[in-house]
Design a protein around this motif. Structure first.
Motif, short mmCIF file in Angstrom:
data_model
loop_
_atom_site.label_atom_id
_atom_site.label_comp_id
_atom_site.label_asym_id
_atom_site.label_seq_id
_atom_site.Cartn_x
_atom_site.Cartn_y
_atom_site.Cartn_z
N HIS A 117 -23.19 152.73 -3.78
CA HIS A 117 -23.42 153.74 -2.75
C HIS A 117 -22.14 154.14 -2.02
CE1 HIS A 117 -27.56 153.45 -3.51
NE2 HIS A 117 -27.82 152.36 -2.82
N PHE A 118 -21.04 153.59 -2.45
CA PHE A 118 -19.77 153.92 -1.80
C PHE A 118 -19.09 155.04 -2.58
CE2 PHE A 118 -15.30 153.36 -0.61
CZ PHE A 118 -15.40 153.19 0.76
N ASN A 124 -9.69 156.35 -0.08
CA ASN A 124 -10.09 154.94 -0.01
C ASN A 124 -9.88 154.22 -1.34
OD1 ASN A 124 -12.27 155.66 -1.72
ND2 ASN A 124 -13.52 156.19 0.06
N SER A 150 -9.35 153.62 10.59
CA SER A 150 -9.93 153.88 11.89
C SER A 150 -11.46 153.82 11.80
CB SER A 150 -9.36 155.17 12.48
OG SER A 150 -10.24 156.21 12.28
N VAL A 151 -12.10 153.96 12.94
CA VAL A 151 -13.53 153.70 13.01
C VAL A 151 -14.37 154.67 12.16
CG1 VAL A 151 -13.54 154.97 15.18
CG2 VAL A 151 -15.45 153.49 14.67
N LEU A 153 -14.90 154.66 8.85
CA LEU A 153 -14.38 155.08 7.54
C LEU A 153 -14.81 154.17 6.39
CD1 LEU A 153 -10.78 156.38 8.38
CD2 LEU A 153 -12.89 157.67 8.01
N GLY A 154 -15.67 153.21 6.66
CA GLY A 154 -16.23 152.44 5.54
C GLY A 154 -15.73 151.02 5.39
N LYS A 155 -15.09 150.47 6.40
CA LYS A 155 -14.60 149.09 6.29
C LYS A 155 -15.76 148.10 6.18
CE LYS A 155 -12.40 149.34 10.23
NZ LYS A 155 -12.72 150.73 10.62
N HIS A 157 -18.75 148.74 5.34
CA HIS A 157 -19.45 149.01 4.08
C HIS A 157 -18.79 148.23 2.93
CE1 HIS A 157 -21.76 152.17 1.56
NE2 HIS A 157 -21.32 151.23 0.73
N ILE A 282 -20.06 162.45 -0.11
CA ILE A 282 -20.67 161.42 0.73
C ILE A 282 -21.99 161.93 1.31
CG2 ILE A 282 -20.44 160.15 2.92
CD1 ILE A 282 -17.43 159.88 2.31
N VAL A 310 -16.70 159.13 8.81
CA VAL A 310 -17.88 159.21 7.94
C VAL A 310 -19.16 158.91 8.70
CG1 VAL A 310 -18.97 158.34 5.84
CG2 VAL A 310 -16.51 158.61 5.93
N ARG A 311 -19.06 158.01 9.69
CA ARG A 311 -20.27 157.72 10.45
C ARG A 311 -20.74 158.96 11.20
NH1 ARG A 311 -18.89 153.56 13.56
NH2 ARG A 311 -19.37 152.05 11.94
N GLU A 314 -22.41 161.26 8.77
CA GLU A 314 -23.75 160.78 8.49
C GLU A 314 -24.67 161.04 9.68
OE1 GLU A 314 -23.52 156.69 7.36
OE2 GLU A 314 -25.61 156.61 6.73
P1 ADP Z 1 -16.20 151.15 9.75
O1 ADP Z 1 -16.62 149.74 9.56
O2 ADP Z 1 -14.90 151.48 9.07
O3 ADP Z 1 -16.20 151.60 11.17
P2 ADP Z 1 -18.61 151.69 8.29
O4 ADP Z 1 -18.37 150.86 7.09
O5 ADP Z 1 -19.56 151.16 9.29
O6 ADP Z 1 -17.25 152.07 9.01
O7 ADP Z 1 -19.05 153.12 7.81
C1 ADP Z 1 -19.74 154.02 8.65
C2 ADP Z 1 -20.81 154.70 7.85
O8 ADP Z 1 -20.19 155.55 6.91
C3 ADP Z 1 -21.66 153.73 7.05
O9 ADP Z 1 -22.99 154.18 7.07
C4 ADP Z 1 -21.09 153.81 5.65
O10 ADP Z 1 -22.08 153.60 4.67
C5 ADP Z 1 -20.58 155.22 5.59
N1 ADP Z 1 -19.43 155.38 4.71
C6 ADP Z 1 -18.12 155.27 5.04
N2 ADP Z 1 -17.34 155.52 3.98
C7 ADP Z 1 -18.18 155.81 2.96
C8 ADP Z 1 -17.99 156.17 1.60
N3 ADP Z 1 -16.77 156.30 1.06
N4 ADP Z 1 -19.07 156.38 0.83
C9 ADP Z 1 -20.32 156.27 1.36
N5 ADP Z 1 -20.56 155.94 2.64
C10 ADP Z 1 -19.51 155.72 3.44
#
Ligand code: ADP
Ligand code: MG
Length: 448
Positions: A117-118, A124, A150-151, A153-155, A157, A282, A310-311, A314
């Protein structure tokens, strides 16, 4: 709610109460309700997007299991945010009760946070590829793996995708996903309860330790010391360590150098904001995950209006979907345009707009933020507004005093410090306020 729904909902609620602590239940489920159910899915109404996000992150798997067991068939869960007129004021997280203690269960992995799902992009690529490598050969490929960006962005995840991937291994592994705040809280409570030996044993016998948001350890000397020893122990046994941070190791100025230098022993990978094509991909992925068809025009509009998080991307999609579900028709592009003004056309961010946003978020009246009510919930919402105003504008304490009902500058300073201090120990409040700030930035332009 129809009667048969009522008894189903009661059954679900009591099953949940058995599974999670009282505090967690009150925090997350107190103001939820069953709104509808069909053959394959159940929709729960929630008072606001925070609750929705929190439930989504923490409890979706548990809810799905519980509901499926009660209904005797696989059921998906949807959350719908109630429209404003239907809701009661929302209390900020900080008055909802204490931070988690070591008695609580470990943080669950979100089953949706997988590699499949990433969405991969140039932004990235390294973080993704190294996470896969680590998941396939824990302790062997890169140790530690340090992911920063930064916040939103998928860390998280990626960290959880590593955990999810390894937990499907044929040979069972001892995996722990935690956040640095949680690590710190558990350590402190183990000292208080005389259980430091258990605490150490738990962390030092892991096969995989995934620690999220390491930046929160800045200034926490005792916890850094403990992490240092945990690190050495695990590293020495070739156990995998993965860390995330909102900045690169060089910029973690409040962390001991010996710890930071260990973070660089393996691989350091960054994540950048996604480009347009990746944002589109995404959004498609997120819509697909929810099993919902969203018009390309909507997806493109969202991708063009939100670029750095990305959050937030979403979040905008979820808003559009929620709007459609409540209205029964797809959201009009023009309505969405109003909800998400173009970056260059966003009005300037003012203290007034912050009051407006905070009031909306907690469902109180804007003039209550200026007024003199000492009701606990109001006082705290007011303090949050003051904190955000101070952080996001260049207003001085005296001028904020004027904006907040002619209060004295020392009162304003006190409010600001109160929240600032609380944030350090209340991760949930921290994410709540971060989310309000991000939301504000999608609507207004910040000066300077
Ligand atoms: P962080 O920890 O960097 O603040 P998150 O991992 O919580 O960010 O990601 C925030 C949201 O964005 C989550 O719902 C995550 O699934 C989604 N997301 C971020 N990057 C991607 C990606 N490359 N593909 C799919 N979903 C992503
Ligand atoms: Mg995160």
């Amino acid at each position: 709610m129809p009667d048969n729904h009522l008894s189903l909902w009661t059954a679900i609620q009591s099953a949940l109460r058995e599974e999670i602590s009282h505090t967690s239940y009150e925090t997350w489920f107190a103001n939820t309700n069953l709104s509808s159910i069909d053959d394959t899915a159940l929709t729960i109404t929630v008072p606001n997007s925070f609750t929705k996000g929190g439930l989504e992150k923490r409890y979706r798997p548990l809810l799905e299991q519980t509901v499926s067991a009660i209904c005797g068939r696989p059921m998906a869960i949807n959350f719908a945010v109630l429209e404003k007129k239907e809701r009661a004021p929302v209390e900020p997280t900080l008055i909802k009760g204490p931070a988690p203690t070591s008695r609580e269960k470990p943080l669950p992995l979100n089953p949706n946070y997988t590699f499949t799902h990433f969405v991969r992009g140039n932004n990235n690529h390294l973080a993704y590829a190294s996470s896969i490598a680590v998941a396939e050969a824990p302790g062997k490929a890169y140790n530690p793996l340090f992911i920063y960006g930064s916040v939103g962005l998928g860390k998280t995840h990626l960290l959880q995708a590593i955990g999810n991937h390894i937990s499907t291994d044929t040979s069972p592994k001892n995996i722990m996903y935690t956040t640095s705040e949680r690590f710190s809280i558990e350590m402190i409570s183990s000292i208080r309860n005389n259980t430091t030996a258990d605490f150490r044993a738990k962390f030092r016998t892991l096969d995989i330790l995934l620690i999220d948001d390491i930046q929160f350890l800045e200034g926490k000397e005792g916890t850094q010391e403990e992490l240092f020893h945990t690190f050495n122990e695990l590293y020495g046994q070739e156990k995998q360590i993965v860390l995330s941070s909102d900045r690169s190791p060089d910029k973690l100025s409040g962390l001991q150098e010996r710890l930071v230098s260990r973070f660089r022993w393996g691989l350091v990978a960054d994540i950048q904001p996604p480009v347009w094509e990746t944002r589109i991909a995404i959004l498609h992925e997120k819509a697909r995950l929810r099993g919902i068809e969203v018009d390309d025009s909507i997806i493109e509009l969202i991708a063009s209006r939100i670029s750095s998080n990305v959050r937030a991307l979403e979040g905008a999609l979820i808003k559009a979907i929620a709007h459609s579900e409540l209205q029964g028709t797809q959201i009009a592009v023009s309505d969405l345009e109003n909800m998400l003004p173009e970056e260059g056309k966003r009005p300037p961010l003012t203290v007034e707009s912050i009051k407006e946003e905070v009031a909306t978020q907690y469902n109180v009246k804007r003039r209550d933020l200026e007024g003199s009510s000492r009701k606990k919930e109001l006082v705290q919402v007011r303090q949050i507004a003051i904190y955000i105003a101070r952080e996001m504008t260049d207003s001085s304490f005296p001028s904020l005093g004027k904006s907040f009902g002619n209060r004295d500058h020392s009162t304003i300073m006190h409010s600001y410090m109160k929240i600032k201090n609380l944030l350090e120990d209340t991760p949930l409040l921290y994410s709540e306020i971060k989310e309000i700030q991000e939301n504000i930035l999608t609507k207004y332009t910040r000066r300077g």
